[in-house]
Design an enzyme around this catalytic site. Structure first.
Site, PDB file in Angstrom:
ATOM      1  N   ASP A  86       0.837  -1.199   0.000  1.00 52.41           N
ATOM      2  CA  ASP A  86       0.000   0.000   0.000  1.00 52.41           C
ATOM      3  C   ASP A  86       0.873   1.251   0.000  1.00 52.41           C
ATOM      4  OD1 ASP A  86      -2.663   1.401   0.492  1.00 52.41           O
ATOM      5  OD2 ASP A  86      -1.544   2.011   2.277  1.00 52.41           O
ATOM      6  N   GLU A 121      -1.476  -5.378  -4.053  1.00 50.31           N
ATOM      7  CA  GLU A 121      -0.538  -4.595  -3.249  1.00 50.31           C
ATOM      8  C   GLU A 121       0.539  -5.483  -2.640  1.00 50.31           C
ATOM      9  OE1 GLU A 121      -3.255  -0.782  -1.872  1.00 50.31           O
ATOM     10  OE2 GLU A 121      -3.179  -2.537  -0.569  1.00 50.31           O
TER      11      GLU A 121
END
Length: 225
Positions: free
Chosen positions: A49, A121
């Site tokens: 992220d 991610e």
């Protein structure tokens, strides 16, 4: 599964030397729960992220050198949202390579935008750890190119558009209420209602914010604002 992983690596443009790292990036918590001791991709998702945020922020600053921080923030919020990540994950072949629990009730996880976004991610983090920031940056700029190019202007969320609509007419702020929460874990679904200008609309989503955005979008759709 081996063929699915090979196809995924071909689309990523990188063959992992650390197979355990790749395996961990593709392991959903449900699979880890069934196989005690097997690490899930949650920690890698946390790192990925941040890697995605950095790569995207760097790119947007290059593309829009004169744009204000607030407008850049609006752009990045859409580009890192699950609704943007999930189609990219599908295009790369993540669903077929994802390791989830064998239980039939977990089968739908392969189509979950949240699960696919998290896995993407995690993969980005794994790529960063093995090949460095340059490799992660190349992947982001290739796979997110269409989404970035589609932003001629900074996007505005439905909640922002609704608030602007009501305030412009002196009608005050919209009022949001979470009406119910159902399901568990990845299947949790929030239901929200928005009241504005004497009209109500409802929406659902995997979290409170998403449900409120869906409700605002529904409200705006009625008045075509």
């Amino acid at each position: 599964m081996t063929d699915a992983i090979a196809a995924l690596e071909a689309r990523l443009g990188h063959v992992f030397q650390d197979r355990a790292l790749l395996e961990r990036a593709l392991t959903h918590s449900s699979h880890a729960g069934e196989n005690k001791g097997a690490p899930s991709n949650e920690r890698l998702e946390f790192l990925g992220d941040r890697v995605l945020g950095l790569c995207m922020a760097e790119w947007l600053c290059e593309l829009y050198p004169n744009e204000r921080e607030g407008d850049l923030g609006k752009r990045i919020a859409v580009l890192v949202a699950r609704d943007t990540l999930a189609p990219i994950a599908e295009r790369l072949g993540v669903p077929a390579a994802l390791r989830i629990a064998a239980s039939h009730r977990h089968a739908a996880l392969r189509q979950s935008a949240t699960v696919l976004g998290d896995a993407l991610e995690a993969l980005l983090a794994a790529l960063f750890l093995e090949a460095g920031l340059g490799a992660a940056r190349d992947l982001v700029r290739r796979e997110w190119a269409e989404a970035v190019q589609g932003q001629a202007r900074p996007p505005r969320s439905p909640k922002t558009r609704l608030q602007e609509w009501t305030l412009k007419r002196g009608l005050g702020l919209p009022d949001y209420v979470t009406t119910s929460v159902g399901g568990e874990g990845e299947n949790t679904m929030f239901h929200a209602r928005v009241s504005a200008a004497g009209r109500e609309a409802e929406g659902t989503g995997p979290n409170k914010r998403a449900a409120e955005q869906a409700a605002a979008e529904a409200w705006l759709g009625v008045v075509k604002a």
